[in-house]
Write a protein that holds these residues in place. Structure first.
Motif, PDB file in Angstrom:
ATOM      1  N   PHE A  71       0.812  -1.207   0.000  1.00 54.25           N
ATOM      2  CA  PHE A  71       0.000   0.000   0.000  1.00 54.25           C
ATOM      3  C   PHE A  71       0.857   1.273   0.000  1.00 54.25           C
ATOM      4  CE2 PHE A  71      -2.498  -3.338   2.047  1.00 54.25           C
ATOM      5  CZ  PHE A  71      -3.599  -3.352   1.195  1.00 54.25           C
ATOM      6  N   GLY A  72       2.067   1.179  -0.559  1.00 52.62           N
ATOM      7  CA  GLY A  72       2.885   2.363  -0.746  1.00 52.62           C
ATOM      8  C   GLY A  72       3.588   2.880   0.479  1.00 52.62           C
ATOM      9  N   GLY A  73       3.690   2.082   1.535  1.00 53.91           N
ATOM     10  CA  GLY A  73       4.460   2.512   2.684  1.00 53.91           C
ATOM     11  C   GLY A  73       3.642   3.105   3.796  1.00 53.91           C
ATOM     12  N   GLY A  74       2.356   3.422   3.544  1.00 51.48           N
ATOM     13  CA  GLY A  74       1.459   3.884   4.588  1.00 51.48           C
ATOM     14  C   GLY A  74       1.980   5.074   5.362  1.00 51.48           C
ATOM     15  N   LYS A  75       2.214   4.894   6.651  1.00 52.88           N
ATOM     16  CA  LYS A  75       2.591   5.959   7.562  1.00 52.88           C
ATOM     17  C   LYS A  75       3.875   6.655   7.116  1.00 52.88           C
ATOM     18  CE  LYS A  75       3.606   6.729  12.470  1.00 52.88           C
ATOM     19  NZ  LYS A  75       3.710   6.057  13.803  1.00 52.88           N
ATOM     20  N   THR A  76       4.858   5.888   6.674  1.00 53.06           N
ATOM     21  CA  THR A  76       6.127   6.487   6.254  1.00 53.06           C
ATOM     22  C   THR A  76       5.939   7.394   5.054  1.00 53.06           C
ATOM     23  OG1 THR A  76       7.388   4.590   7.076  1.00 53.06           O
ATOM     24  CG2 THR A  76       8.463   5.996   5.443  1.00 53.06           C
ATOM     25  N   GLN A  77       5.187   6.939   4.054  1.00 52.32           N
ATOM     26  CA  GLN A  77       4.946   7.759   2.876  1.00 52.32           C
ATOM     27  C   GLN A  77       4.154   9.010   3.208  1.00 52.32           C
ATOM     28  OE1 GLN A  77       7.409   6.467   0.886  1.00 52.32           O
ATOM     29  NE2 GLN A  77       6.029   7.134  -0.734  1.00 52.32           N
ATOM     30  N   ARG A 137       4.292  10.599   6.034  1.00 53.86           N
ATOM     31  CA  ARG A 137       5.245  11.498   6.675  1.00 53.86           C
ATOM     32  C   ARG A 137       6.113  12.200   5.637  1.00 53.86           C
ATOM     33  NH1 ARG A 137       8.797   8.135   9.063  1.00 53.86           N
ATOM     34  NH2 ARG A 137      10.582   8.781   7.831  1.00 53.86           N
ATOM     35  N   HIS A 138       6.564  11.447   4.636  1.00 50.89           N
ATOM     36  CA  HIS A 138       7.363  12.054   3.579  1.00 50.89           C
ATOM     37  C   HIS A 138       6.582  13.124   2.833  1.00 50.89           C
ATOM     38  CE1 HIS A 138      10.020   8.192   3.358  1.00 50.89           C
ATOM     39  NE2 HIS A 138      10.463   9.041   4.257  1.00 50.89           N
ATOM     40  N   ARG A 139       5.328  12.835   2.518  1.00 51.90           N
ATOM     41  CA  ARG A 139       4.515  13.826   1.807  1.00 51.90           C
ATOM     42  C   ARG A 139       4.334  15.087   2.636  1.00 51.90           C
ATOM     43  NH1 ARG A 139       1.528   9.237   0.057  1.00 51.90           N
ATOM     44  NH2 ARG A 139       0.021   9.524   1.746  1.00 51.90           N
ATOM     45  N   ARG A 140       4.056  14.918   3.925  1.00 52.79           N
ATOM     46  CA  ARG A 140       3.869  16.084   4.796  1.00 52.79           C
ATOM     47  C   ARG A 140       5.131  16.924   4.876  1.00 52.79           C
ATOM     48  NH1 ARG A 140       1.838  14.920  10.635  1.00 52.79           N
ATOM     49  NH2 ARG A 140       1.956  17.211  10.673  1.00 52.79           N
ATOM     50  N   GLY A 161      16.255  15.634   9.162  1.00 52.78           N
ATOM     51  CA  GLY A 161      15.552  14.397   9.441  1.00 52.78           C
ATOM     52  C   GLY A 161      14.152  14.713   9.936  1.00 52.78           C
ATOM     53  N   VAL A 162      13.230  13.771   9.793  1.00 57.42           N
ATOM     54  CA  VAL A 162      11.840  13.992  10.193  1.00 57.42           C
ATOM     55  C   VAL A 162      11.365  12.806  11.013  1.00 57.42           C
ATOM     56  CG1 VAL A 162       9.494  14.486   9.410  1.00 57.42           C
ATOM     57  CG2 VAL A 162      11.442  15.322   8.075  1.00 57.42           C
ATOM     58  N   HIS A 163      10.679  13.107  12.113  1.00 52.41           N
ATOM     59  CA  HIS A 163      10.138  12.049  12.972  1.00 52.41           C
ATOM     60  C   HIS A 163       8.747  12.474  13.415  1.00 52.41           C
ATOM     61  CE1 HIS A 163      10.825   8.420  15.368  1.00 52.41           C
ATOM     62  NE2 HIS A 163      10.139   9.003  16.322  1.00 52.41           N
ATOM     63  N   MET A 211      16.624  18.123  13.211  1.00 59.19           N
ATOM     64  CA  MET A 211      15.573  17.115  13.269  1.00 59.19           C
ATOM     65  C   MET A 211      14.237  17.831  13.428  1.00 59.19           C
ATOM     66  SD  MET A 211      14.377  14.047  13.205  1.00 59.19           S
ATOM     67  CE  MET A 211      15.893  13.067  13.203  1.00 59.19           C
ATOM     68  N   MET A 212      13.306  17.569  12.519  1.00 64.16           N
ATOM     69  CA  MET A 212      11.979  18.179  12.557  1.00 64.16           C
ATOM     70  C   MET A 212      10.964  17.153  13.051  1.00 64.16           C
ATOM     71  SD  MET A 212       9.914  20.205   9.523  1.00 64.16           S
ATOM     72  CE  MET A 212       9.684  18.793   8.419  1.00 64.16           C
ATOM     73  N   LEU A 213      10.168  17.551  14.037  1.00 64.74           N
ATOM     74  CA  LEU A 213       9.167  16.675  14.620  1.00 64.74           C
ATOM     75  C   LEU A 213       7.784  17.046  14.113  1.00 64.74           C
ATOM     76  CD1 LEU A 213      10.440  16.627  18.316  1.00 64.74           C
ATOM     77  CD2 LEU A 213      11.038  15.067  16.443  1.00 64.74           C
ATOM     78  N   LEU A 214       7.090  16.084  13.545  1.00 65.73           N
ATOM     79  CA  LEU A 214       5.733  16.291  13.055  1.00 65.73           C
ATOM     80  C   LEU A 214       4.743  15.788  14.088  1.00 65.73           C
ATOM     81  CD1 LEU A 214       6.039  15.105   9.341  1.00 65.73           C
ATOM     82  CD2 LEU A 214       6.171  17.441  10.215  1.00 65.73           C
ATOM     83  N   SER A 215       3.752  16.601  14.416  1.00 65.78           N
ATOM     84  CA  SER A 215       2.692  16.160  15.316  1.00 65.78           C
ATOM     85  C   SER A 215       1.670  15.359  14.522  1.00 65.78           C
ATOM     86  CB  SER A 215       2.021  17.369  15.971  1.00 65.78           C
ATOM     87  OG  SER A 215       1.305  18.112  14.999  1.00 65.78           O
ATOM     88  N   THR A 216       0.935  14.499  15.198  1.00 62.60           N
ATOM     89  CA  THR A 216      -0.083  13.702  14.519  1.00 62.60           C
ATOM     90  C   THR A 216      -1.366  14.497  14.278  1.00 62.60           C
ATOM     91  OG1 THR A 216      -0.759  12.836  16.676  1.00 62.60           O
ATOM     92  CG2 THR A 216       0.772  11.503  15.384  1.00 62.60           C
ATOM     93  N   ASP A 217      -1.518  15.655  14.974  1.00 61.64           N
ATOM     94  CA  ASP A 217      -2.739  16.449  14.800  1.00 61.64           C
ATOM     95  C   ASP A 217      -2.557  17.609  13.827  1.00 61.64           C
ATOM     96  OD1 ASP A 217      -1.165  18.215  16.198  1.00 61.64           O
ATOM     97  OD2 ASP A 217      -2.486  18.371  17.949  1.00 61.64           O
TER      98      ASP A 217
END
Length: 350
Positions: free
Chosen positions: A159-165, A167-170, A228-230, A287-293
């Motif tokens: 399914f194209g990597g799901g969560k990781t993909q 995150r990359h798009r964001r 980096g992104v997490h 390192m950039m941190l992405l929130s889930t909201d």
């Protein structure tokens, strides 16, 4: 064709053949028409083609157009300082976007700067200057020289990597909107090998498979940032210099400082061997941190000094400051871009 202010730079409205009060739809249509007319394949010159591209970079969005109009008409002495314009004093940054909180902590870079983020140079918002000039398609083709985002993330799994993909798009969307649209000469490279590329049997340069890769590399002039992104679900996190703790979990993060050193070594050796001179590259990391909201200001990291991971909004401001500090921040180094493209794990189709 000169700017009405008397400078030697072209007036970008005249380049596109539109009035200064034209709406964005008219400017977009004029840009497409002029690109077709000036393309070298249609008998145009490389200089004309890239002058049109420069005009689009300056006028293609409301934000960049507003900045160009200010420079075209002269900067208001009572207007914001460069530091205020880039949000380094806690208000706004490049071209008027606003964050609701200032960057905390101290800046970190290979040069050891401390005492707050570095100040942007006067070159940061000037129209791009290309080196070498655009009279030849070498060392990078004209379309690739103008391209702002390079490289793709290969899809993984059914399914194209799901969560990781996602995150990359964001992260690519954030960096495009808040960095590339702010700095005319900035470019973004995704999924970059750190080990030197070598020519294969067909003469194409490829980095060795399985070698370590940097998630994102941003370049502007002679300044680069390894990013980096997490993704973090919690609203707060702690950082002890090695481990990020959030929501009861401890997360080991990649050693971005080591990645930055390796990339600088690879690029310096490549450019010195190919062009006979060793470039002076400034490479920092974040390192950039992405929130889930979707919030750009969480998680809040304590302490946030030095090279701590930062929430997306604060990380982007730090990246902007690091890229904009150079006096060459308006230079598009085509040799450096070509070298970085050879390091891409998955080059985009052109």
């Amino acid at each position: 064709m000169t700017n009405p202010t008397g400078s030697s730079s072209p007036d970008f409205y005249s380049v596109l053949g539109v009035d200064p009060d034209a709406d964005q739809k008219t400017i977009r249509a004029a840009y497409r028409r002029r690109m077709r007319q000036t393309h070298p394949d249609q008998g145009g010159s490389a200089e004309e083609f890239h002058r049109v591209q420069q005009a689009w970079e300056a006028l293609g969005s409301e934000e960049s157009r507003s900045a160009y109009d200010r420079a075209r008409g002269g900067v208001d002495p009572a207007g914001p300082t460069a530091e205020e314009d880039f949000g380094l004093n806690g208000g706004t940054y490049a071209r008027g976007r606003t964050w609701t909180a200032s960057t905390s902590g101290t800046a970190h870079s290979p040069g050891g700067r401390r005492g707050g983020p570095p100040k942007p140079s006067g070159a940061a918002l000037r129209p791009p200057v290309y080196e070498p000039d655009l009279s030849t398609p070498e060392p990078l083709s004209l379309p690739l020289t103008s391209q702002r985002v390079h490289g793709q993330f290969a899809s993984r799994g059914l399914f194209g990597g799901g969560k990781t993909q996602r995150r990359h798009r964001r992260s690519v969307e954030l960096l495009t909107k808040h960095v590339l649209e702010e700095l005319p000469a900035a470019r973004l490279f995704n999924d970059v090998h750190l080990e030197p590329a070598a020519a294969d049997r067909k003469g194409r340069r490829r980095a060795p498979r399985g070698s370590e890769r940097a998630e994102h590399v941003l370049v502007c002039g002679d300044a680069l940032v390894v990013l980096g992104v997490h993704e973090v679900a919690a609203s707060a996190a702690s950082w002890d210099g090695r481990t990020l703790r959030a929501g009861g979990r401890a997360m080991a993060l990649p050693n971005l400082a080591a990645q930055a050193r390796r990339l600088r070594e690879t690029l310096t050796q490549r450019l010195a061997a190919e062009y006979g001179r060793e470039p002076v590259l400034t490479i920092s990391h974040q390192m950039m941190l992405l929130s889930t909201d979707g919030s750009l200001l969480s998680p809040v990291v304590e302490p946030a000094a030095g090279s701590a991971p930062l929430a997306a909004g604060r990380a982007v401001r730090r990246v902007l400051a690091e890229l904009a500090v150079s006096e060459r921040a308006n230079v598009v180094d085509r040799r450096l871009l070509a070298a970085l493209r050879d390091q891409l794990a998955t080059p985009d189709v052109v």
